[in-house]
Structure formats: structure tokens, C-alpha cells
Design a protein around this motif. Structure first.
Motif, short mmCIF file in Angstrom:
data_model
loop_
_atom_site.label_atom_id
_atom_site.label_comp_id
_atom_site.label_asym_id
_atom_site.label_seq_id
_atom_site.Cartn_x
_atom_site.Cartn_y
_atom_site.Cartn_z
N SER A 1 38.16 8.53 62.52
CA SER A 1 37.97 7.26 63.21
C SER A 1 37.45 6.18 62.26
CB SER A 1 37.01 7.46 64.38
OG SER A 1 36.77 6.25 65.05
N ALA A 2 36.44 6.51 61.47
CA ALA A 2 35.86 5.53 60.54
C ALA A 2 36.86 5.16 59.45
CB ALA A 2 34.58 6.10 59.94
N SER A 3 37.60 6.13 58.95
CA SER A 3 38.57 5.85 57.90
C SER A 3 39.74 5.03 58.43
CB SER A 3 39.08 7.15 57.29
OG SER A 3 38.02 7.83 56.67
N ALA A 4 40.13 5.27 59.67
CA ALA A 4 41.19 4.46 60.27
C ALA A 4 40.73 3.01 60.42
CB ALA A 4 41.59 5.04 61.63
N ALA A 5 39.46 2.82 60.74
CA ALA A 5 38.93 1.45 60.82
C ALA A 5 39.04 0.77 59.46
CB ALA A 5 37.48 1.47 61.30
N ALA A 6 38.79 1.52 58.39
CA ALA A 6 38.91 0.97 57.04
C ALA A 6 40.37 0.70 56.68
CB ALA A 6 38.29 1.91 56.02
N GLY A 7 41.29 1.37 57.35
CA GLY A 7 42.70 1.10 57.12
C GLY A 7 43.17 -0.17 57.78
N LEU A 8 42.39 -0.65 58.76
CA LEU A 8 42.74 -1.89 59.45
C LEU A 8 42.07 -3.09 58.80
CD1 LEU A 8 42.48 -0.63 63.12
CD2 LEU A 8 44.55 -0.98 61.79
N ARG A 9 40.80 -2.97 58.51
CA ARG A 9 40.01 -4.02 57.86
C ARG A 9 39.03 -3.32 56.92
NH1 ARG A 9 43.25 -7.43 59.36
NH2 ARG A 9 43.05 -8.66 61.24
N ILE A 10 38.54 -4.00 55.89
CA ILE A 10 37.60 -3.34 54.99
C ILE A 10 36.19 -3.89 55.09
CG2 ILE A 10 39.32 -2.55 53.36
CD1 ILE A 10 38.59 -4.86 51.54
N GLY A 11 36.02 -5.16 55.38
CA GLY A 11 34.69 -5.74 55.43
C GLY A 11 33.96 -5.47 56.73
N ILE A 12 34.66 -5.60 57.83
CA ILE A 12 34.05 -5.44 59.15
C ILE A 12 33.48 -4.03 59.35
CG2 ILE A 12 34.52 -5.47 61.63
CD1 ILE A 12 36.55 -7.75 61.04
#
Length: 182
Positions: free
Chosen positions: A9-20
Motif C-alpha cells: 500500500s505504501a509503495s503504491a502510494a509512492a508510485g502515484l506521487r512521491i512528495g505527498i
């Protein structure tokens, strides 16, 4: 298993945006900003807070325009594997899985999702405004799910991975049909 789903889940979030996602992870740690986060714990929290807040605002507002999407995609393509690895390691610290495997999996998932975004950007000649808002919302939700509801966040990450595979097949079919027309 729960830690692996939280890492996805956390890595997928980094795949969408990196700063947020990095900003949210730091703020969720309370007064110990990024002290539990690999690599980022060695950088001054004040500098990180300023840098990540600025980049998050740029991501949020810049992703709504075509030129902003192009600039953000170049930076995110280069940094998403690193941020995906950091996010995965930050969330899955209690698992027996080797750190290198968590970092590799998280980085590759973030890279794949970033490549899918670039592919759709190319195919649609720019992402529509609703897609940019969906990315922001999904990114924030995935980070929060990684901590509060890892099962749901992991399932969403796996659905995004399935979407990436389906997109690749659709692009292949589109390219194959385009070449056979001539």
C-alpha cells in the motif's frame, strides 16, 4: 502477511506521487519527524519538511496542467523506485522479510505504477483533471491505509498492479493493431 500488504500500500502510494506520501509518513510520526524512516532519518527534519511540503504543493497544483504533468513525471520516474523502497521499509519494519527484498519489491511496484501513468499520459496526450484528482486522493488514502487498514490498502495496491498489467496488454494490442493498418 499484514506487514507485506501495508508495504504494498505504501509503495503504491509512492508510485502515484512521491512528495505527498513522504510528507504524510513524517507527519504521522508526531514530534519525531522521519526518525523511524530509513535514509530520511539522516537529514534534518526542518529541511525535509520544507522540501517535501514544496514538492507536495508542486505535485498537487502542477499535476493539473499539461506542462506540470510532464515536468513532474520526469522527476517522479527517476525518484519513484527510491521513494517506493523507502516507503516499503518505513512501513514493514516489523516483518522477518529481508530489508533488501522489501526495498526491491516496493521500488519495483512504485516504478511500474509510474510507468503506467506515463503510458496513459502518452496515450491520452495528457491526463484529464479528474485523473489527477483521483491520483491525489488515492495516494493519500493508500498511505493512511498502510497504517490503519493494511488489508484494504494492500488489496487496492494489488488492484492497481492488475490495472497495470491490463494496461500493458491494451497498449500492446493498440500498437499491434496500429502497425497492421498500414
Amino acid at each position: 502477511m499484514v506487514e507485506i500488504l501495508a508495504m504494498l500500500s505504501a509503495s503504491a502510494a509512492a508510485g502515484l506521487r512521491i512528495g505527498i506520501p513522504l510528507l504524510i509518513i513524517g507527519l504521522l510520526q508526531g514530534s519525531n519527524l522521519w526518525s523511524q524512516t530509513p535514509i530520511l532519518s539522516h537529514i534534518s527534519p526542518k529541511i525535509l519538511l520544507c522540501l517535501l511540503t514544496s514538492w507536495s504543493l508542486l505535485e498537487f497544483f502542477g499535476s493539473k496542467k499539461l506542462l506540470g504533468q510532464r515536468v513532474i513525471q520526469v522527476v517522479e520516474l527517476l525518484l519513484s523506485p527510491l521513494v517506493g523502497a523507502i516507503m516499503g521499509l518505513a512501513v514493514a519494519s516489523a516483518t522477518d522479510t529481508p530489508d533488501w527484498l522489501i526495498a526491491l519489491t516496493g521500488g519495483l511496484l512504485a516504478l511500474v505504477l509510474q510507468l503506467v501513468q506515463i503510458g496513459w499520459f502518452y496515450r491520452l496526450r495528457g491526463l484529464p483533471l479528474w485523473a489527477a484528482f483521483l491520483q491525489d486522493t488515492l495516494c493519500i488514502a493508500l498511505v493512511l491505509f498502510a497504517f490503519d487498514a493494511p488489508w484494504q490498502g494492500g488489496i487496492i495496491a494489488l488492484v492497481l498492479l492488475w490495472f497495470a498489467v491490463r494496461s500493458a496488454k491494451q497498449w500492446y494490442d493498440w500498437r499491434y493493431q496500429k502497425n497492421n493498418i498500414y
